[in-house]
Structures are given as C-alpha cells and as structure tokens.
Design a protein around this motif. Structure first.
Motif, short mmCIF file in Angstrom:
data_model
loop_
_atom_site.label_atom_id
_atom_site.label_comp_id
_atom_site.label_asym_id
_atom_site.label_seq_id
_atom_site.Cartn_x
_atom_site.Cartn_y
_atom_site.Cartn_z
N ALA A 115 23.74 29.85 39.24
CA ALA A 115 22.37 30.37 39.31
C ALA A 115 21.47 29.86 38.20
CB ALA A 115 22.40 31.90 39.29
N HIS A 116 21.92 28.88 37.41
CA HIS A 116 21.08 28.29 36.38
C HIS A 116 21.46 26.82 36.23
CE1 HIS A 116 19.03 27.56 32.58
NE2 HIS A 116 18.45 28.75 32.68
N ALA A 117 20.47 25.95 36.25
CA ALA A 117 20.74 24.51 36.22
C ALA A 117 21.49 24.09 34.97
CB ALA A 117 19.42 23.75 36.34
N ALA A 118 21.20 24.71 33.82
CA ALA A 118 21.89 24.32 32.59
C ALA A 118 23.38 24.66 32.67
CB ALA A 118 21.25 25.02 31.39
N ALA A 119 23.71 25.78 33.30
CA ALA A 119 25.12 26.15 33.45
C ALA A 119 25.82 25.21 34.42
CB ALA A 119 25.22 27.59 33.93
N SER A 120 25.15 24.87 35.53
CA SER A 120 25.74 23.92 36.46
C SER A 120 25.98 22.57 35.79
CB SER A 120 24.84 23.74 37.68
OG SER A 120 24.72 24.95 38.40
N ALA A 121 25.06 22.16 34.93
CA ALA A 121 25.23 20.90 34.20
C ALA A 121 26.44 20.97 33.28
CB ALA A 121 23.97 20.59 33.41
N MET A 171 30.78 27.11 32.64
CA MET A 171 29.61 27.73 33.27
C MET A 171 29.49 29.20 32.90
SD MET A 171 29.13 26.02 37.06
CE MET A 171 30.79 26.17 37.66
N ALA A 172 30.62 29.91 32.83
CA ALA A 172 30.59 31.32 32.45
C ALA A 172 29.98 31.49 31.07
CB ALA A 172 31.99 31.91 32.50
N VAL A 211 24.41 32.67 27.91
CA VAL A 211 23.29 32.28 27.05
C VAL A 211 22.02 32.12 27.86
CG1 VAL A 211 22.43 30.53 25.45
CG2 VAL A 211 24.88 31.07 25.50
N ALA A 212 22.12 31.43 28.99
CA ALA A 212 20.94 31.07 29.78
C ALA A 212 20.39 32.22 30.60
CB ALA A 212 21.28 29.90 30.70
N GLN A 213 21.26 33.15 31.00
CA GLN A 213 20.86 34.31 31.80
C GLN A 213 21.31 35.59 31.11
OE1 GLN A 213 22.54 33.78 35.77
NE2 GLN A 213 20.53 33.28 36.55
#
Length: 543
Positions: free
Chosen positions: A27-33, A52-53, A58-60
C-alpha cells in the motif's frame, strides 16, 4: 487454474500491476521498492516481505509499525507446505484487574503487548533465504525514518483526520508532527527516534527489543502515567507458527490464519457460497447470498472463537461440510434475514496494511500488520518513535460470557488475516489480503469470488467497487440489525435489488476503505501482482 494478465493503464503515476518471475505489492510505493530491492539482491519472498513490513511502519505510521501485531501465510515452493504465523501479543495482566470495566479505546490502557517484531523475527529465522542479514532487510526502513518519507495523499488524509489525537500525546507530538501540526501531502516526515530503534533491533535482535529496549521504556512510561504494563508482560514468546485452516472451494482449497485471526469468517462464508451454485452473471444475487453467509460466519466468530490458550475453538465443527450444508440450505435467496443471529458484537472498522511477495523459486508470502485503528493508541513511547496499538481496547468483547472476554495475558480476537487459494493439485493460484477491520473477510470474499468464479483479472477484481455489511446504527432496532455500506461506484441497479431484497442500504459511503494487495500465477509464467488504487501503493516485478 491460471489468471489473466493484468490490464494496462494509461500512464499511471505509479505501477498498480506488475508481472515477472518475482513480484511485490504493498500500500505504499516506498515499501514496495524495499521489497523489490531484496528480491534483486537474491533474497526470497520472505526477505522482501520483512523489508516491506519494516518500511510500512515508517511510511504508513497510521496503519502499522513495531508497536503493532502481524499475521503471515508462507507458501514454500519446494515442499508445497503452507505455514501460518500468528504475531498477536496479549493484553497486559494489569489491564484485566477489573474485567467488568471496559478498556479505553485510546491511550496507554488500550494497548496490547506488540507482537509484530516477534512475528518478523520468527519469520526471518524460519523462512528467510539466509542470503541477507536481518539488518539488510531493515536498512530501507532505517533510511526512510532517518532521511524522511514523503507523505502521499492517502497518508495525508489520515494524518489530517487524527491531528487532535496526535497532538494530545507528548511522544506522538514529538515523533509525528511538524512544528506542532500534521504533515501535509507532499511533505517529508523524519522519524530519527524510530530510525535508532530500528538500528538497535537490527543489531541487538528480538530479545533486546522486548527487554532493555522498547519493553523497559514502556514499563517506565506506565510507572510514570499509571499505565498497565509491567516487566512480566514481556516474558515469553508472542509469535507462533501453526498450521493454517482451510476449506474446499470449487476444485481447490482456500486457506487462512487460525484464531486469534478471523480467517474462519472468510472460510465459512466461502464454504457456504460454494454450496449455492449461484449464476456468475447475477451480481445482486451473489452479493445477497454473500451477505447472508457472512451474517452466520460473524455470529459464529462471536459465539465460539477466542484465544486458543484460553478457550477451545471448535474449528472442525464450524467448517464441517454437514454444518455448511445446513446453513446454505437455510439461506433465503429472495429475502434478507432480519432475525438477529445470536451475538451482534462487532470488532468494528479499522485500518491496517497488507502486502504480498513472490520470488523466482515460487515461494510466496502474504503478510498483514496493524496497530488496529488509525494511529492505534495515539501514544508514542518516548525516545523510541514506536506508536502503540489499541488492539486490546478495541478488540475484547464486553460480554462476560464471550470466549473473547478480557483476561490477564489473553490475546483478543483480531480482524487480521490473509489468504491463499490452491488448485486441485494444491498448487498456488492466488494470495492476498486487505485492510479494513471487519471489512477484511468481506472484501477478501468479493475479490476471491471475482477471480475464481467470475473470471476477472486480479487488476479488475481489486479495482471493482465493494460493499460492506456492518451492524446497524440502532442496536435496539432488531428489524434492521444490519446495514450495507456501498462504494458509490457500485451499479445502481444492483443496489436497488439489494434494497428490494430487504437489505438496509446505508447513506454512508465506503470511500477509500479496503486497500487490497494480491498476486497470482500469470499465464505466461511467473507471477502477476495488483496493488489497490485506493491507497498509495505500487506493484513491482523482478526478472
């Protein structure tokens, strides 16, 4: 079974579909990256999922983090074995000194012991590739926290709605506000205390986190403020590996997490629907029967399910074919049931974050992690950057006869669960999950039905408008104990038919709720993944 290739979009701002030998979606591009980076470095699907977890925490921060809990399904391609990891922590013992007194919905008294870190470490020890160190998996999250992470639209919306909550707690003000206000869309939020906590976890490990690290600081915060946490609450192990639960479905099976996860709700509803032989092209009838099946499944959860350490969960009986036969036969295809099926207590709405990963060797991880409602307890443990969950305050039933009633050291039933679908040869077909509290089994059900029964692609199934069954606004109004909240994009004719069948349609829209992430097998080989456009997510492929 194989799935259609993802539909292509015209110049999307971020990739919502991807196909390749390995894929990730969150649900967040930075985590998918972060997950994609681990696959590119030779890691497996669990390496990617752990990265990703950590990055999503951090991102969400409104959805998940080190102060939350997690559930995982892992598909091992070499053996075909699927394992469930339950990472839910218990309520602190002192919280149950007066079990008749309801716990607060926010604040330190609403939190349970965080299980997410224990789940992450257990998953790493058992299922990671061994090619990447635990520190390497946490490195993207550390960098995001130290340098700052841009606040995209979905996150900014949640920050704006919860500004007063964050401003009320000294730790949250310091960690999550910028000059006393929430970050706005496009602004970068730095979290240096969280970066240091992640670095310490990377170097000192799980035992330090629950001991001299977060555990000790949380005990001290409780001492200073009259909170419930004591040193003994952090003794023992919180995450556990277990066999998943499953139900036959079509010519295959669907699997999910056992209690205290609520995968049983999804599986019961699927088992009931599988017996109804519904026409694929009658969307209103399918929705009606799904709603009726879910009423029974939620009622069974409320009546029978709780922490297996405290109560015997009759899962074989609840998922037994004769019982599902009886429930399916009792569903009236022409009218909504208005009689109140037993307990109507609900775990309610909530938000979390789900993500999926697959690697070139065929391993798959479906992973969900949460701090319960947006921004959890609204309490950041000073000096750590860790935002606590409010799972205990939200999750336990006030009914003293409920198997989910509060007790010292007990884990509440959780809305969290993920799923995997297998074909007749027990080969993976698809895997996924979604955010959304009690909406989770409902939206997972709608996505599985769309793909497995109606032939939609993953992209189409994730994008489709959804509905949600939830308790009516007037508990005493037993003639209409449930309401249906619908996505405003849902076909008006379908909504009118549901209303004609006796369903009460709420005037509240679903809005952006339900950020689902899914993956499956592509016809051309490898995997295909889809990220939900309702959030800030992205899907990426490797190879």
């Amino acid at each position: 079974m194989q799935l259609s290739e993802p539909a292509t979009s015209v110049s999307p701002p971020r990739p919502l579909s991807a196909a390749g030998r390995g894929v990730v979606a969150s649900a967040h591009a930075a985590a998918s990256a972060a997950g994609r980076t681990m696959l590119e470095r030779g890691g497996n699907a669990m390496d990617a999922a752990i990265a990703m977890a950590a990055a999503l925490g951090v991102a969400q921060p409104m959805m998940s983090g080190l102060g939350g809990d997690s559930f995982i399904l892992w598909y091992d391609a070499a053996t075909g074995r699927i394992t469930s990891i339950n990472g839910a922590g218990p309520a602190p013992a002192a919280a149950a000194d007066d079990p008749a007194r309801p716990l607060p919905m926010r604040g330190l008294g609403s939190a349970s012991v965080p299980g997410a870190v224990d789940a992450m470490c257990l998953a790493y020890d058992r299922h990671a590739s061994g090619r990447l160190s635990f520190g390497e998996l946490l490195a993207p999250a550390i960098e995001l926290a130290e340098r700052g992470c841009e606040t995209p639209h979905f996150c900014a919306r949640f920050f704006a709605l919860n500004e007063a909550l964050l401003a009320a707690d000294p730790g949250a003000r310091q960690a999550l506000l910028i000059d006393g206000r929430v970050p706005r869309e496009g602004e970068s939020l730095r979290q240096p205390d969280l970066a240091r906590t992640l670095e310490r976890l990377a170097t000192r490990g799980r035992d330090d986190f629950y001991g001299a690290g977060l555990g000790a600081r949380l005990v001290e915060l409780s001492r200073q403020t009259g909170g419930p946490f004591r040193e003994s609450d952090f003794d023992g192990v919180f995450a556990e590996a277990a066999a998943p639960i499953q139900v036959p479905y079509g010519d295959g099976w669907v699997l999910s997490n056992p209690p205290v996860a609520q995968g049983t709700v999804l599986l019961q509803a699927l088992g009931i629907l599988d017996r109804l032989n519904l026409p694929a092209d009658d969307g209103a009838l399918r929705a009606h029967c799904m709603i009726e099946a879910l009423k029974h499944a939620f009622a069974d959860r409320n009546d029978f399910l709780g922490d297996p350490r405290f109560t015997e969960n009759p899962l074989p009986q609840l998922l037994a074919a004769p019982r599902l036969d009886r429930i399916a036969a009792a569903i009236d295809r022409s009218r909504a049931a208005t009689a109140l099926p037993r307990a109507r207590w609900s775990l309610g709405s909530g938000d979390t974050t789900c993500f999926v990963a697959a690697d070139a060797r065929g391993n798959v991880a479906s992973y969900i992690t949460s701090i319960s409602t947006p921004f959890g307890a609204g309490v950041v443990v000073p000096g750590t950057g860790v935002l606590l969950n409010n799972r205990a305050g939200r999750g336990f039933s006030p009914d003293v006869h409920s198997p989910n009633h509060l007790a010292p050291g007990k884990r509440t039933m959780s809305t969290l669960h993920v799923y995997m679908a297998l074909d007749s040869q027990r080969r993976l077909v698809m895997a996924g999950g979604t955010a959304g509290g009690d909406g989770q089994p409902q939206w997972n059900l709608q996505i599985l039905d769309a793909v497995l029964n109606r032939g939609l692609s993953l992209r189409q199934a994730v994008d489709q408008p959804r509905w949600e069954l939830f308790p009516g606004s007037d508990p005493a109004h037993l003639a209409h104990p449930y309401e249906i909240r619908v996505d405003r994009r849902l076909d008006a004719t379908l909504v009118d038919r549901l209303r004609a069948l006796g369903h009460t349609i709420s005037d509240k829209s679903l809005g952006m709720l339900g950020a689902a992430q899914v993956l499956g097998i592509a016809p051309s080989g490898g995997f295909v993944a889809a990220a939900d456009p309702r959030a800030d997510g992205a899907a990426y492929a490797v190879g």
